[in-house]
Design an enzyme around this catalytic site. Structure first.
Site, mmCIF file in Angstrom:
data_model
loop_
_atom_site.group_PDB
_atom_site.id
_atom_site.type_symbol
_atom_site.label_atom_id
_atom_site.label_comp_id
_atom_site.label_asym_id
_atom_site.label_seq_id
_atom_site.Cartn_x
_atom_site.Cartn_y
_atom_site.Cartn_z
ATOM 1 C CB CYS A 1 -0.886 0.029 1.239
ATOM 2 S SG CYS A 1 -1.998 -1.361 1.384
HETATM 3 C C1 BEZ Z 1 0.627 -4.676 1.880
HETATM 4 O O1 BEZ Z 1 0.147 -3.597 1.556
HETATM 5 O O2 BEZ Z 1 1.833 -4.880 1.793
HETATM 6 C C2 BEZ Z 1 -0.226 -5.764 2.409
HETATM 7 C C3 BEZ Z 1 -1.381 -5.469 3.114
HETATM 8 C C4 BEZ Z 1 -2.151 -6.502 3.631
HETATM 9 C C5 BEZ Z 1 -1.777 -7.813 3.405
HETATM 10 C C6 BEZ Z 1 -0.621 -8.089 2.649
HETATM 11 C C7 BEZ Z 1 0.150 -7.065 2.156
#
Ligand code: BEZ
Length: 212
Positions: free
Chosen positions: A46
């Site tokens: 994200c």
């Molecule tokens: C991420 O943004 O890296 C992420 C968020 C939730 C689960 C897995 C990855």
């Protein structure tokens, strides 16, 4: 809540964001919109996505598109996370992010897929037209970051095909040849597409992009 489909009206809502409270439809005004969800604050994928969208803000603006993110974490967490996004992605967050703590918007837009995760959202994207109708949806799992160049490319196609009687073929990019829609007769196509067209098959007529 049933999944939103192309052609449905994008539901209106009031939400707290990092740029103040908004009423969604009013905030969109006459613009196109991209509403996209993030599973959680302080997560690596994200962080990279939000950095990239900040860098691409000018590209969205050129297309008269407003972008808005969403995560189910609170506003103070968003503000702390934005410091990290700016630092690590070498950017400055320049668009609002909804703090959807009660999951009201996430539920309204069916962004929580319980068989994937019953608390966090998946990576949803809704492209919304100036008529407030859903024009495109994408859903990626948390583990797969989205390609925002693809979202810009798709918006180019949506905006072109909303104006001209064309569709865009596989891997089309702005400036490439287009396909004349089958509801247009050859006779009308001659008038509508003065640059001409090639009739590969009765149902496959190729013309230069009409607004280039
Ligand atoms: C991420 O943004 O890296 C992420 C968020 C939730 C689960 C897995 C990855």
């Amino acid at each position: 809540m049933a999944a939103l489909r192309i052609g449905d009206t994008a539901p209106n809502f009031i939400a707290k964001t990092t740029e103040g409270e908004i009423m969604f439809h009013q905030w969109l005004g006459d613009s196109w919109g991209v509403l996209f969800s993030h599973p959680a604050d302080f997560t690596p994928v994200c962080t990279t996505e939000l950095g990239m969208v900040s860098k691409l803000k000018g590209e969205f603006e050129k297309r008269n598109v407003k972008v808005i993110g969403l995560s189910v974490d609170p506003l103070d967490s968003h503000f702390e996370w934005i410091k990290d996004i700016n630092e690590t992605q070498n950017t400055k967050m320049n668009f609002p992010m909804i703090a959807d703590e009660d999951k009201y918007v996430a539920t309204l837009y069916d962004m929580i897929h319980p068989n994937a995760d019953d608390k966090l959202t998946v990576r949803s994207v809704f492209v919304i037209g100036p008529d407030k109708k859903v024009k495109l949806t994408l859903t990626y799992p948390a583990s797969t970051g989205r390609d925002f160049f693809e979202i810009l490319r798709a918006i180019d196609s949506l905006q072109l095909t909303a104006t001209f009687s064309v569709a865009t073929p596989v891997n089309w990019k702005d400036g490439d040849d287009c396909i004349i829609v089958n509801s247009i007769s050859d006779e009308d196509a001659v008038k509508k597409f003065p640059k001409g067209f090639i009739k590969v098959k009765d149902y496959l007529r190729v013309t230069p992009q009409p607004n280039k």
